[in-house]
Enzyme design. Sequence first.
Site, PDB file in Angstrom:
ATOM      1  CB  THR A   1      -0.928   0.115   1.322  1.00 52.07           C
ATOM      2  OG1 THR A   1      -1.794  -1.094   1.141  1.00 52.07           O
ATOM      3  CG2 THR A   1      -1.675   1.226   1.261  1.00 52.07           C
TER       4      THR A   1
ATOM      5  CD  GLU B   1      -3.601   5.773 -12.410  1.00 48.53           C
ATOM      6  OE1 GLU B   1      -3.918   4.772 -12.438  1.00 48.53           O
ATOM      7  OE2 GLU B   1      -3.331   6.556 -11.390  1.00 48.53           O
TER       8      GLU B   1
ATOM      9  CG  HIS C   1       3.496  -0.496 -13.376  1.00 50.43           C
ATOM     10  ND1 HIS C   1       3.960   0.568 -14.355  1.00 50.43           N
ATOM     11  CD2 HIS C   1       2.442   0.159 -12.855  1.00 50.43           C
ATOM     12  CE1 HIS C   1       3.168   1.738 -14.001  1.00 50.43           C
ATOM     13  NE2 HIS C   1       2.265   1.479 -13.170  1.00 50.43           N
TER      14      HIS C   1
ATOM     15  NE  ARG D   1      -1.359  -0.363 -14.126  1.00 51.99           N
ATOM     16  CZ  ARG D   1      -1.457   0.002 -12.785  1.00 51.99           C
ATOM     17  NH1 ARG D   1      -1.538  -1.278 -12.232  1.00 51.99           N
ATOM     18  NH2 ARG D   1      -1.623   0.958 -12.151  1.00 51.99           N
TER      19      ARG D   1
ATOM     20  CG  HIS E   1       2.329  -2.939 -10.441  1.00 55.71           C
ATOM     21  ND1 HIS E   1       3.113  -2.356  -9.505  1.00 55.71           N
ATOM     22  CD2 HIS E   1       1.224  -2.428 -10.323  1.00 55.71           C
ATOM     23  CE1 HIS E   1       2.356  -1.164  -9.043  1.00 55.71           C
ATOM     24  NE2 HIS E   1       1.173  -1.474  -9.393  1.00 55.71           N
TER      25      HIS E   1
ATOM     26  NE  ARG F   1      -3.822  -3.625 -10.060  1.00 52.28           N
ATOM     27  CZ  ARG F   1      -3.350  -2.627  -9.738  1.00 52.28           C
ATOM     28  NH1 ARG F   1      -4.134  -1.424  -9.190  1.00 52.28           N
ATOM     29  NH2 ARG F   1      -2.090  -2.158 -10.239  1.00 52.28           N
TER      30      ARG F   1
END
Length: 545
Positions: free
Chosen positions: A62, A133, A261, A308, A369, A404
């Site tokens: 986090t 994003e 990532h 991504r 990631h 994700r």
Amino acid sequence: MLRNKQEIYLYIYHLFILWIMKKRSDFLVIGSGIAGLIFALEAAKHGRVSVVTKSTLDDTNTRYAQGGIAAVFSEPDNFEKHVSDTLVAGDGFCNEEVVRMVVQEAPRRIKDLIELGVPFDKKEDGTYDLAREGGHSEYRILHAKDKTGEAIQTTLMERVRKEPNIDIFEHHFAIELLTQHHLGMEVKKNSPGITCYGAYVADLVNKKVVTFLSKVTVVATGGLGNVYLTTTNPTVATGDGVAMVYRAKGTVENMEFIQFHPTTLYDPEQKSSFLITEALRGFGAVLKNMAGEQFMNRYDSRGSLAPRDIVARAIDNEMKIWGDDHLWLDCTHLDPDNLKSHFPNVYQHCISRGIDITRDMIPIVPAVHYSCGGIKVDIDGQSTIDRLYALGEASSTGLHGANRLASNSLIEAVVFAHRAVMHSSGRIKDLDFEEKIPNWDYKGTTHLEEMVLITQSLKEVQLIMSNYVGIVRSDLRLERAMVRLEILFRETESLYKRSLISKKICELRNLIMVGYLIIKMAKNRKQSIGLHYSLDYPKGSSPEF
């Protein structure tokens, strides 16, 4: 039969010693990231909470989250757009019921964070400064500059430390979940009625194993990035929760979907990769190959703002085509003052590496990631093992599907932590501690003097996973990975059984387990979907790869 007072006293003394060697709490939370701490704070209203973390309270995934947290807050955005963006990014593999639930509950849960004191950025008019994003069709990302995760982590830690109903156990490593297996019963996968009674936890400071008994146990152990050579994750991310639940015969799913990532700072001297937040591309930065071409439009109409999985494969492909070690992220055309104001963390880190992002392009490479799979849970965060919940990256809720969507992970953690508390707190009064659980058995174990056995095996695991189970895979690569990992598995299990408990042997064991699960599920996935891309089953819609 006890024959005299002395025997009775000895028996009572023995029971007393066993009693004080165990710790009891209504809720046992393993992990101290956003999911674990939100659960702990809310659960403390209903009972005693123990928070176990293997490092310090702030050493979590986090804390390293730069981008932000996604939710619908104002027009022209709406729930349907957020749902659609999530489903598209997940490549049709999401659970739509879960997606809709999370999207609809997200604004209320973010208000909870604001009420706790999380300092999200605001504009001059007092409204929240929303970012965009990759994969998002609207501006819906709340952030605290480019240190959103750190702001959330700091706020939650301050609250947790002040809560009298929460006990914090730093430098405590959860080794094994307690089930009927520890009562001498045979427990098999999918056996009905498997129940969790707590965990064996290694006190790393005092070098002893403590039995933590609980009425409800929560696994919130974060990610598994260190199963690969390069990752944006901190060193504590070793897949401990997933490995423990799998060994306890709980259901684990979708482990093949490992998110790389696309943009981490290229530095061949550094193992841990510094994340260059995706919000930079939402701010206007563009990806370029070594020839200076904005190549992403050849792969996806959304260009540098594609999801991504598409961006990571495109970068990987460009690097292979040209034989380059890295590509570029170009911010030099953006307003310098705004760039430094919105991304001070990235700016300062790059300056420390001799890169001025207002004038120099940033060398980038993909790195591991996030894990989209994990411990299978229902809509309330409950696993297939009774009294055991899983939250955050360690869980598989159905939200992310095969890939994700950026900034959906933090909101998933908050929504499911709240739901898990609401579900589990109503059960506490009807549950008891399982006092028959024995304390940890040290018999037959000795100190491990040859640490080189662990460090060498760890390097081998990371090389196997990075070389054979990366962004692009094949049946041959996966088969070779499995053969080599099975050898390491047998060697490590033998070493574990004869060694006194240590953090390093436990982490190695867990990394091998999650590596095995990634490979096994990748081998079974006879298609290219989302983050799992196989040369043997190419996706028709992406001929460039």
